[in-house]
Design a protein around this motif. Structure first.
Motif, short mmCIF file in Angstrom:
data_model
loop_
_atom_site.label_atom_id
_atom_site.label_comp_id
_atom_site.label_asym_id
_atom_site.label_seq_id
_atom_site.Cartn_x
_atom_site.Cartn_y
_atom_site.Cartn_z
N PHE A 8 14.84 3.98 3.69
CA PHE A 8 14.73 5.25 3.06
C PHE A 8 14.70 6.34 4.38
O PHE A 8 14.04 6.23 5.29
CB PHE A 8 13.74 5.37 1.98
N VAL A 9 15.29 7.67 3.96
CA VAL A 9 15.07 8.63 4.73
C VAL A 9 13.96 9.61 4.34
O VAL A 9 13.80 9.85 3.24
CB VAL A 9 16.45 9.29 5.01
N LEU A 10 13.23 10.15 5.33
CA LEU A 10 12.15 10.88 5.08
C LEU A 10 12.37 12.28 5.55
O LEU A 10 12.77 12.53 6.74
CB LEU A 10 10.99 10.37 5.89
N VAL A 11 12.52 13.31 4.75
CA VAL A 11 13.04 14.61 4.99
C VAL A 11 11.86 15.43 4.47
O VAL A 11 11.08 15.35 3.67
CB VAL A 11 14.24 14.82 4.18
N GLY A 12 12.23 17.00 5.01
CA GLY A 12 11.40 17.83 4.57
C GLY A 12 11.25 19.07 5.84
O GLY A 12 11.82 18.91 6.50
N HIS A 13 10.59 20.07 5.46
CA HIS A 13 10.33 21.36 6.43
C HIS A 13 9.47 20.99 7.69
O HIS A 13 8.78 20.00 7.54
CB HIS A 13 10.00 22.31 5.62
N ILE A 14 9.72 21.55 8.49
CA ILE A 14 8.91 21.34 10.14
C ILE A 14 7.48 21.41 9.44
O ILE A 14 6.98 22.30 8.79
CB ILE A 14 9.35 22.46 10.99
N ASP A 15 6.61 20.35 10.13
CA ASP A 15 5.39 20.26 10.02
C ASP A 15 4.88 20.06 8.54
O ASP A 15 3.52 20.50 8.28
CB ASP A 15 4.89 21.66 10.46
N HIS A 16 5.55 19.64 7.52
CA HIS A 16 4.78 19.11 6.37
C HIS A 16 4.46 17.58 6.36
O HIS A 16 4.12 17.51 5.21
CB HIS A 16 6.12 19.54 5.14
N LYS A 18 5.87 14.71 7.89
CA LYS A 18 6.55 13.59 7.74
C LYS A 18 6.20 12.34 8.80
O LYS A 18 6.05 11.31 8.45
CB LYS A 18 8.25 13.95 8.11
N SER A 19 5.98 12.93 10.00
CA SER A 19 5.50 11.85 10.99
C SER A 19 4.27 11.45 10.84
O SER A 19 3.81 10.16 11.00
CB SER A 19 5.50 12.44 12.37
N THR A 20 3.23 12.15 10.11
CA THR A 20 1.95 11.70 9.88
C THR A 20 2.21 10.69 9.11
O THR A 20 1.35 9.60 8.87
CB THR A 20 1.20 12.79 9.36
N LEU A 21 2.92 10.84 7.72
CA LEU A 21 3.03 9.85 6.65
C LEU A 21 3.56 8.62 7.25
O LEU A 21 2.94 7.53 6.88
CB LEU A 21 4.22 10.39 5.63
N ILE A 22 4.51 8.63 8.35
CA ILE A 22 4.86 7.13 8.71
C ILE A 22 3.90 6.64 9.41
O ILE A 22 3.61 5.38 9.13
CB ILE A 22 5.90 7.39 9.82
N GLY A 23 2.99 7.26 10.12
CA GLY A 23 1.81 6.80 11.06
C GLY A 23 0.71 6.20 9.98
O GLY A 23 0.43 5.26 10.00
N ARG A 24 0.74 6.86 8.83
CA ARG A 24 -0.20 6.58 7.80
C ARG A 24 0.01 5.31 7.07
O ARG A 24 -0.67 4.44 6.71
CB ARG A 24 -0.49 7.64 6.92
N LEU A 25 1.41 5.18 6.81
CA LEU A 25 2.15 4.04 6.10
C LEU A 25 1.78 2.63 6.94
O LEU A 25 1.27 1.78 6.62
CB LEU A 25 3.43 4.29 5.87
N LEU A 26 2.26 2.84 8.27
CA LEU A 26 2.16 2.04 9.20
C LEU A 26 0.78 1.35 9.28
O LEU A 26 0.64 0.21 9.31
CB LEU A 26 2.68 1.97 10.44
N HIS A 27 -0.10 2.40 9.52
CA HIS A 27 -1.50 2.00 9.63
C HIS A 27 -2.16 1.41 8.39
O HIS A 27 -2.86 0.23 8.45
CB HIS A 27 -2.33 3.21 9.80
N ASP A 28 -2.07 2.02 7.18
CA ASP A 28 -2.70 1.43 5.90
C ASP A 28 -1.79 0.18 5.42
O ASP A 28 -2.40 -0.52 4.91
CB ASP A 28 -2.26 2.36 4.88
N THR A 29 -0.55 -0.17 5.87
CA THR A 29 0.06 -1.66 5.50
C THR A 29 -0.01 -2.57 6.55
O THR A 29 0.47 -3.53 6.57
CB THR A 29 1.48 -1.51 5.34
N ASP A 30 -0.95 -2.41 7.73
CA ASP A 30 -1.35 -3.10 8.76
C ASP A 30 0.11 -3.61 9.27
O ASP A 30 0.25 -4.53 9.96
CB ASP A 30 -1.71 -4.33 8.50
N SER A 31 1.05 -2.53 9.72
CA SER A 31 2.05 -2.67 10.21
C SER A 31 2.15 -2.55 11.69
O SER A 31 3.13 -2.61 12.29
CB SER A 31 3.41 -2.14 9.47
#
Lengths: 413, 265
Positions: A8-16, A18-31
């Motif tokens: 899936f692609v993660l899209v949206g305005h600058i600074d909304h 997106k990169s934080t969400l990826i870090g969070r998903l990886l962190h919270d799923t022990d990835s």
């Protein structure tokens, strides 16, 4: 053991976020690999910045210094249900071609929208691109709920704006979730800060997405990619874009307009392949001269359109504007390649607002969308994007550079 | 279609596209598991007769097992092998005291000289996005300029599988047919295809190599995995990163970016 993987692609305005969400998903799923948090901590300290989850995906030194994502990246993580590929798309207008590159590889889209800022220019532009590329599964995450005291009212306001915009595009979101990527609310875990929300978390929402099967039930389309001579046998190779191919069947080739019989379906070290289906790269041995690259094999009775003139919608990605009548463009669709011109530009549209800028226009600027009529030098074999995608999407090149991506909306003008 | 077949078909499409679009193609083969998988995919794409050479960059610092495996595979698959080696730097005593300088001289420069000598316009490389963050930013077809620079801030768009393949005369193109594979996919595929890989990957005396390079800059990881099945089981549970044993990734946070901007793989 086999596993399913969904991109899936993660899209949206600058600074909304997106990169934080990826870090969070990886962190919270022990990835995250061991030592990764320590590594990004060290990199943050070296540059005198606060540790941010975004560091996990923003790997270029310029990206970390400026705190923005420049180029699309792909990251992997695993939930209890399946494996995921996250395609991160930059939120800056100037990097829109990177965003489109990322989105074209995805099966679904996640739109991030900060409730602190609401729907912004790149939110709209990205949603438009997602629509153009035909991504049907769209999740909206309303991020930064922590900045608005987890207010249900604020969530409702931004959601109303977003829904209104998406409905103008004809996009129905699969689901909409209020989250805080920074604090972790409704990403993989539920906390008690939004008791008014009883829907699924972002991760549960992802797990509900459907994996898109290859189009095996559509009519057979086999564009020839190349012709090899192996042990003095001529083998036409290609990928079956849709449908199913049976050994022994007749194939009609366009634009050559010749009918041949498939004597053998060839795969290395596999004898007597009886059939092959959409997505498979195969070779065919035919009972006559093998058609060359760009010829498209199909059933006699169910053929795609063959035309020199058709209508499409394109997204212009070059700083040099498109000029109607400009003679130096190349059209590429599947393995077909033809010199082409834009003979009419019916509509010129601002991709950031959907505003119709001009009808019967003479030029199209960078990031604008055009509804246009294309003419190729020789006939090409096409489908409407809404029928067989693989033969209904194209790129335009100027020299060796891709300057536009587009879809075929009408196979005849 | 199952996941591994999906990955395989995508790679074969890219390989056939590259061979069609470039006049003078070569595959870069380090004899590691990824580029060995790449060579195997070439065997499949071209029905057992790979119509271009494979290039082995010999830094002079590789493990003996790697040279042995290379010679065995060349025989078995009938490969046309080209050796790339920066003899002058080796004679001048270049060694791994500085990773950036050493990798650049013995790998990047050796490759540059080889490309110039043979006039390759495109190179197939077995890099994957999940190996390193900087590789996650790569395109499948990635142009390089005359100085070998990777203009990572201004990469061309790449939509669906329309690859803008032709290089202008002064450039070559790096083609990455395995970009979408993960480490675990590679091992599952090695298992499915019953593909032979270097014995260095399998545990001896409680240690094995997870990523191969120069003997001087590769450290083994503690492991009891002695078969492909063991390795897959290990990958399910480990949280150590694949390149944890690779020294050039660690010199500073951006060594890989600097190396790659200079033309490293």
């Amino acid at each position: 053991m086999d596993s399913e993987s969904l991109a899936f692609v993660l899209v949206g305005h600058i600074d909304h976020g997106k990169s934080t969400l990826i870090g969070r998903l990886l962190h919270d799923t022990d990835s995250l690999p061991a030592g990764k948090m320590e590594e990004i901590q060290a990199a943050a300290e070296a540059e005198g910045r606060e540790l941010e989850f975004g560091y996990i995906v923003d790997h270029l030194s310029e990206e970390r210094k400026r705190g923005i994502t420049i180029d699309t990246a792909q990251t992997f993580f695993t939930s209890d249900v399946r494996d995921y590929v996250i395609i991160d798309a930059p939120g800056h207008k100037e990097f829109i071609k990177n965003m489109i590159t990322g989105a074209s590889q995805a099966e679904a889209a996640v739109v991030m929208c900060s409730v602190a800022e609401g729907v912004q220019e790149q939110t709209r532009r990205h949603a438009y691109v997602v629509k153009l590329l035909g991504l049907e599964q769209v999740i909206v995450l309303y991020n930064k709920m922590d900045l608005v005291d987890y207010s249900e009212k604020r969530f409702g306001e931004v959601k109303r704006d977003m829904d209104a915009f998406l409905s103008r595009l004809g996009v129905t979101p699969t689901i909409e979730v209020p989250v805080s990527a920074k604090c972790g609310d409704n990403i993989a875990a539920r906390f008690d800060r939004m008791p008014w929300y009883d829907g699924p978390t972002a991760l549960e929402t992802l797990d509900r997405l459907r994996k898109m099967p290859p189009p095996t039930t559509k009519p057979l389309r086999l564009p020839i990619q190349d012709v090899y001579q192996i042990d003095s046998t001529s083998i036409g190779v290609g990928r079956i874009e849709s449908g199913v191919l049976q050994a022994g069947q007749e194939l009609h080739f366009l634009p050559d307009d010749r009918t041949l019989t498939v004597r053998q379906i060839r795969k290395y070290l596999e004898d007597g392949v009886a059939s092959a289906e959409a997505g498979e790269c195969i070779g065919v041995v035919l009972d006559g001269p093998t058609p060359s690259r760009g010829q498209v094999g199909c059933p006699l009775e169910d053929r795609p359109t063959q035309t020199r003139r058709f209508r499409g919608t394109t997204f212009w990605m070059s700083a040099q504007p498109l000029q109607v009548g400009q003679a130096d463009l190349t059209f590429k669709c599947a393995t077909q390649e033809q010199p082409c011109t834009v003979s009419r530009l019916n509509e010129r549209i601002d991709s950031g607002s959907l505003e119709h800028l001009e009808t019967e226009a003479g030029r199209l600027d960078e990031t604008e969308v055009g509804e246009l009529v294309l003419e190729t030098a020789e006939p090409v074999v096409l489908e409407s994007f809404y029928d067989v995608r693989e033969l209904g999407r194209f790129v335009l090149l100027k020299g060796h550079t891709v300057v536009a991506g587009g879809i075929v909306t009408h196979t005849q003008d | 279609m199952d996941h591994l077949s999906e990955l395989e078909n995508k790679s074969i499409y890219i390989l056939r596209e590259s061979y069609n679009q470039f006049d003078n193609l070569a595959a870069l083969w380090s004899v590691g598991k990824d580029s060995t998988t790449l060579v195997w995919l070439c065997m499949k794409a071209f029905f057992g007769e790979i119509p271009f050479p494979v290039v082995y960059i010999d830094t002079g610092y590789h493990f003996q097992e790697m040279y042995d495996f290379r010679d065995m595979a060349v025989q078995k698959w009938g490969l046309e092998l080209i050796l790339a080696r920066n003899d002058r730097a080796l004679e001048d005593g270049m060694g791994p005291e500085s990773k950036l300088a050493c990798c650049t001289a013995l790998k990047t420069q050796a490759l540059k000289d080889c490309i110039a000598e043979h006039g390759f316009d495109a190179l197939l490389l077995g890099i994957r996005r999940d190996e390193h963050g900087i590789r996650a930013k790569e395109r499948v077809f990635s142009p390089r300029d005359q100085q070998f620079q990777w203009d990572y801030e201004n990469q061309p768009p790449e939509l669906w599988d329309q690859y803008s393949a032709r290089a202008d005369e002064e450039t070559h193109v790096r083609v990455h047919p395995l970009l979408h594979w993960r480490e675990v996919d590679i091992w599952r595929y090695i298992q499915r295809e019953n593909l032979e890989v270097s014995e260095l990957y399998f545990a001896r005396d409680g240690k094995r190599y997870r990523s191969l390079g120069c003997a001087s800059c590769c450290a083994p990881v503690p492991s009891e995995a002695a078969t492909v099945g063991d390795i897959l089981a290990e990958l399910e549970t480990t949280s150590t990163s694949e390149r944890a044993g690779r020294a050039q990734d660690k010199e500073d946070a951006y060594t890989m970016q600097k190396l790659r901007a200079l033309g490293y793989m």
